[in-house]
Design an enzyme around this catalytic site. Structure first.
Site, PDB file in Angstrom:
ATOM      1  CE  LYS A  22     -28.688   3.980  -5.885  1.00 53.19           C
ATOM      2  NZ  LYS A  22     -28.123   5.345  -6.408  1.00 53.19           N
ATOM      3  CG  ASN A  23     -27.058   3.897  -9.585  1.00 56.47           C
ATOM      4  OD1 ASN A  23     -27.812   4.371  -9.023  1.00 56.47           O
ATOM      5  ND2 ASN A  23     -25.863   3.900  -9.538  1.00 56.47           N
ATOM      6  NE  ARG A  95     -25.184  13.839  -9.757  1.00 56.82           N
ATOM      7  CZ  ARG A  95     -24.883  14.970  -9.964  1.00 56.82           C
ATOM      8  NH1 ARG A  95     -24.957  15.918  -9.326  1.00 56.82           N
ATOM      9  NH2 ARG A  95     -23.863  14.983 -11.095  1.00 56.82           N
ATOM     10  CB  CYS A 119     -23.856  10.676  -2.440  1.00 52.14           C
ATOM     11  SG  CYS A 119     -25.028   9.250  -1.757  1.00 52.14           S
ATOM     12  NE  ARG A 124     -22.641  12.560  -7.730  1.00 54.47           N
ATOM     13  CZ  ARG A 124     -23.515  11.833  -7.191  1.00 54.47           C
ATOM     14  NH1 ARG A 124     -23.971  12.199  -6.287  1.00 54.47           N
ATOM     15  NH2 ARG A 124     -23.563  10.895  -7.869  1.00 54.47           N
ATOM     16  N   PRO A 125     -20.527  18.072 -11.312  1.00 54.19           N
ATOM     17  CG  PRO A 125     -18.710  18.781 -12.582  1.00 54.19           C
ATOM     18  CD  PRO A 125     -18.823  17.806 -11.505  1.00 54.19           C
ATOM     19  CB  ILE A 126     -25.003  18.402 -14.934  1.00 56.37           C
ATOM     20  CG1 ILE A 126     -25.622  19.819 -14.574  1.00 56.37           C
ATOM     21  CG2 ILE A 126     -25.391  17.450 -13.586  1.00 56.37           C
ATOM     22  CD1 ILE A 126     -27.168  20.103 -14.596  1.00 56.37           C
ATOM     23  CG  ASP A 127     -18.998  19.825 -17.243  1.00 54.70           C
ATOM     24  OD1 ASP A 127     -19.062  19.059 -16.345  1.00 54.70           O
ATOM     25  OD2 ASP A 127     -18.091  19.978 -18.112  1.00 54.70           O
ATOM     26  CD  GLN A 128     -18.281  16.931 -20.480  1.00 53.68           C
ATOM     27  OE1 GLN A 128     -18.072  16.543 -21.455  1.00 53.68           O
ATOM     28  NE2 GLN A 128     -17.801  18.174 -20.063  1.00 53.68           N
ATOM     29  CG  ASP A 307     -21.377   3.417  -7.090  1.00 55.37           C
ATOM     30  OD1 ASP A 307     -20.944   4.410  -7.017  1.00 55.37           O
ATOM     31  OD2 ASP A 307     -22.106   3.374  -7.976  1.00 55.37           O
ATOM     32  NE  ARG A 399     -30.027   8.454  -2.189  1.00 58.45           N
ATOM     33  CZ  ARG A 399     -28.997   8.233  -2.387  1.00 58.45           C
ATOM     34  NH1 ARG A 399     -27.940   8.870  -1.674  1.00 58.45           N
ATOM     35  NH2 ARG A 399     -28.726   8.101  -3.877  1.00 58.45           N
TER      36      ARG A 399
HETATM   37  C1  EPZ Z   1     -23.704   7.881 -11.320  1.00 59.83           C
HETATM   38  O1  EPZ Z   1     -23.313   9.076 -10.894  1.00 59.83           O
HETATM   39  C2  EPZ Z   1     -24.277   6.993 -10.361  1.00 59.83           C
HETATM   40  N1  EPZ Z   1     -25.689   7.734 -10.013  1.00 59.83           N
HETATM   41  C3  EPZ Z   1     -23.175   7.086  -9.129  1.00 59.83           C
HETATM   42  O2  EPZ Z   1     -23.876   6.060  -8.170  1.00 59.83           O
HETATM   43  C4  EPZ Z   1     -22.124   6.390  -9.518  1.00 59.83           C
HETATM   44  O3  EPZ Z   1     -21.011   6.487  -8.636  1.00 59.83           O
HETATM   45  C5  EPZ Z   1     -21.440   6.865 -10.824  1.00 59.83           C
HETATM   46  O4  EPZ Z   1     -22.626   7.273 -11.625  1.00 59.83           O
HETATM   47  C6  EPZ Z   1     -20.339   6.501 -11.472  1.00 59.83           C
HETATM   48  O5  EPZ Z   1     -20.620   5.116 -11.825  1.00 59.83           O
HETATM   49  C7  EPZ Z   1     -26.672   7.407 -10.912  1.00 59.83           C
HETATM   50  O6  EPZ Z   1     -26.719   6.513 -11.524  1.00 59.83           O
HETATM   51  C8  EPZ Z   1     -28.001   7.869 -10.305  1.00 59.83           C
HETATM   52  P1  EPZ Z   1     -21.004  10.247 -13.607  1.00 59.83           P
HETATM   53  P2  EPZ Z   1     -23.228  10.428 -11.822  1.00 59.83           P
HETATM   54  O7  EPZ Z   1     -21.570  11.279 -14.299  1.00 59.83           O
HETATM   55  O8  EPZ Z   1     -23.978  10.092 -13.164  1.00 59.83           O
HETATM   56  C9  EPZ Z   1     -17.652  13.932 -13.797  1.00 59.83           C
HETATM   57  C10 EPZ Z   1     -24.369   5.436  -5.937  1.00 59.83           C
HETATM   58  O9  EPZ Z   1     -23.801   5.111  -4.967  1.00 59.83           O
HETATM   59  N2  EPZ Z   1     -18.693  14.644 -14.469  1.00 59.83           N
HETATM   60  O10 EPZ Z   1     -20.511   8.975 -14.267  1.00 59.83           O
HETATM   61  O11 EPZ Z   1     -23.502  11.715 -10.998  1.00 59.83           O
HETATM   62  C11 EPZ Z   1     -17.986  13.669 -12.166  1.00 59.83           C
HETATM   63  O12 EPZ Z   1     -17.831  14.525 -11.481  1.00 59.83           O
HETATM   64  C12 EPZ Z   1     -23.976   6.634  -6.803  1.00 59.83           C
HETATM   65  O13 EPZ Z   1     -25.316   4.756  -6.514  1.00 59.83           O
HETATM   66  C13 EPZ Z   1     -18.383  15.959 -14.878  1.00 59.83           C
HETATM   67  O14 EPZ Z   1     -17.235  16.526 -14.751  1.00 59.83           O
HETATM   68  O15 EPZ Z   1     -21.640  10.291 -12.307  1.00 59.83           O
HETATM   69  C14 EPZ Z   1     -17.299  12.426 -11.661  1.00 59.83           C
HETATM   70  O16 EPZ Z   1     -15.980  12.872 -11.598  1.00 59.83           O
HETATM   71  C15 EPZ Z   1     -23.261   7.390  -6.205  1.00 59.83           C
HETATM   72  N3  EPZ Z   1     -19.016  16.643 -15.548  1.00 59.83           N
HETATM   73  C16 EPZ Z   1     -17.209  11.695 -12.913  1.00 59.83           C
HETATM   74  O17 EPZ Z   1     -17.257  12.668 -14.044  1.00 59.83           O
HETATM   75  C17 EPZ Z   1     -20.317  15.798 -15.870  1.00 59.83           C
HETATM   76  O18 EPZ Z   1     -21.251  16.582 -16.528  1.00 59.83           O
HETATM   77  C18 EPZ Z   1     -18.134  10.590 -13.535  1.00 59.83           C
HETATM   78  O19 EPZ Z   1     -19.504  10.932 -12.809  1.00 59.83           O
HETATM   79  C19 EPZ Z   1     -20.793  14.775 -15.575  1.00 59.83           C
HETATM   80  C20 EPZ Z   1     -19.722  14.249 -14.748  1.00 59.83           C
END
Ligand code: EPZ
Length: 422
Positions: A22-23, A95, A119, A124-128, A307, A399
């Site tokens: 999926k991802n 997402r 979810c 889940r910020p997108i600041d990065q 996950d 999903r």
């Molecule tokens: C991806 O989410 C996956 N989703 C998630 O899968 C998965 O749990 C996660 O990566 C970790 O492996 C998709 O691929 C669509 P991250 P993502 O950015 O991209 C923090 C599932 O069940 N962060 O790696 O949202 C964030 O809050 C799902 O299939 C920031 O602070 O995860 C978290 O604590 C749920 N700022 C950490 O980083 C940012 O700009 C990792 O998040 C981005 C993230």
């Protein structure tokens, strides 16, 4: 409304073939926006998230043709970036819609779309992501629940991610593949799907090196071509079925997987007394009647995946003694434990740590799926529990899991889905 009804304590036996990830697919579909030709994507999982993403691409103006249940051809040449309103509701609910920001910015140098949903497992910020787009030269603002980004030109830059983020790593790659010059992403995520999306972009003509390590270097190119690509198998779905075998004391061969991707889970299962046999593209999992308690700390790949934290908790409930989970990726990924507790297990949660005091059994009861992997964990709990477990809110499970009850029934589970009056 639909619900699953599971009569537990049937050992699973047989084989299961795992579909595409999926991802990975959720990054590859928007990556097609960057191509000037038609892309053919094979081994897509037949799940709601993929159907919704295809619907979003169509609303934006792409022509998407299914050549079979798992294969699509995408012609995204006519996608426009000015008005995305037809897709806004679907974008808001998903997402992975955040990848449209990188892909549309890369293609049109302009994007204005709703913030992503997904979810409920943390803030889940997108600041990065935004930091990356800004470093590439885009002006980015968030107004009225929408992200707006525009640039005259995107130029390569060095970006050090403050946290290891899968989404930010992939999104910056999408924006940078057609930027001028060299982009370096440091402290990048190394997940298998990051590598898969980089491989897909490279097959289209991108020049990305280092995906799968913490430093990714992207040399921008002007155009991306057509290609045929097969999505890698789903590591998390594979892990869920491995755990389904473990919690039912079963004997299941999980096929069409990359065993290397499963190492952190396989090692933990071995530690707990589960038997694991690895083949080239399969793993056989034979459960034990008395699993040992264990401790897990979730971490970015190659650490134990967040996950799989929720499905793994079910095996911990069946292990007599104290198991601990440290959830280091998402701050609120323990909400589902309130449901699991109803099955007669003593569980305490303190911040990012939970203690599970297993007594070797679970007892069936009505449960509500609280998110995607939590829903999968509840199905596993139902399979292992005495008596009957009923699970509602199945849209979460649908999903990301293809015909979960059909697959489990084929392995010998007593599980059915019924429709009930609201
Ligand atoms: C991806 O989410 C996956 N989703 C998630 O899968 C998965 O749990 C996660 O990566 C970790 O492996 C998709 O691929 C669509 P991250 P993502 O950015 O991209 C923090 C599932 O069940 N962060 O790696 O949202 C964030 O809050 C799902 O299939 C920031 O602070 O995860 C978290 O604590 C749920 N700022 C950490 O980083 C940012 O700009 C990792 O998040 C981005 C993230």
């Amino acid at each position: 409304m639909e619900k699953l009804i599971i009569k537990g304590r049937k050992s699973l036996k047989g084989e299961i073939v795992i579909a595409g990830a999926k991802n990975a697919a959720l990054g590859i579909l928007p990556a097609c926006i960057l191509s000037d030709e038609i892309c053919r994507i094979e081994n897509l999982p037949d799940i709601i998230d993929i159907k919704n993403y295809i619907s979003i691409l169509r609303c934006l103006g792409a022509e998407v043709t299914y050549t079979s249940d798992r294969c699509v051809e995408i012609d995204a040449q006519r996608i426009g970036c000015d008005d995305t309103s037809a897709a806004n509701e679907e974008i808001r609910n998903m997402r992975a819609s955040y990848y449209l920001i990188g892909a549309l910015l890369g293609k049109c140098k302009y994007v204005n779309i709703p913030l992503p949903g997904g979810c409920d497992i943390g803030t889940r910020p997108i600041d990065q992501h935004i930091k990356g787009f800004r470093a590439l030269g885009a002006e980015v603002s968030i107004e009225n629940g929408k992200v707006k980004a525009k640039a005259k030109e995107l130029k390569g830059a060095t970006i050090f991610l403050d946290v290891v983020s899968v989404g930010a790593t992939i999104n910056i790659m999408l924006a940078a593949v057609k930027a001028k010059g060299i982009t370096t992403i440091e402290n990048a995520a190394k997940e298998p799907h990051v590598v898969d999306i980089a491989n897909f972009l490279n097959l289209m003509g991108a020049q990305i090196k280092g995906a799968g390590t913490e430093v990714i270097r992207i040399n921008g190119v002007e155009t991306l071509r057509k290609c045929d690509y097969m999505v890698i198998p789903d590591q998390i779905v594979a892990g869920t079925y491995m755990l389904a075998s473990a919690v039912t004391c079963g004997d299941v061969l999980v096929k069409n997987i990359i065993p290397k991707h499963m190492e952190s889970l396989s090692a933990k299962l071995l530690e707990m007394g589960v038997s694991i046999t690895e083949y080239d593209d399969a793993i056989r999992v034979v459960g034990t009647k008395s699993p040992k308690p264990a401790n897990i700390k979730t971490a970015p790949y190659p650490g134990f995946p967040t996950d799989l934290q929720q499905p793994m908790a079910v095996l911990m409930c069946l292990a007599k003694g104290v198991s601990t989970i440290n959830e280091n990726v998402f701050e609120s990924r323990f909400k589902y434990l309130d449901e699991i507790r109803k099955m007669g297990v003593e569980i305490s949660v303190n911040g990012r740590t939970s203690l599970i005091i297993g007594n070797g059994k679970l007892s069936g009861c009505p449960l509500k799926a609280t998110d995607l992997r939590a829903g999968a964990a509840m199905v596993l709990a139902g399979l292992a529990a005495d008596g009957v477990t009923e699970i509602t809110d199945l849209h979460h499970i649908d999903r990301g899991y293809e015909d979960m009850e059909g697959n489990l029934r084929a392995l010998g589970a007593d599980i059915k889905r019924i429709t009930i009056e609201e």
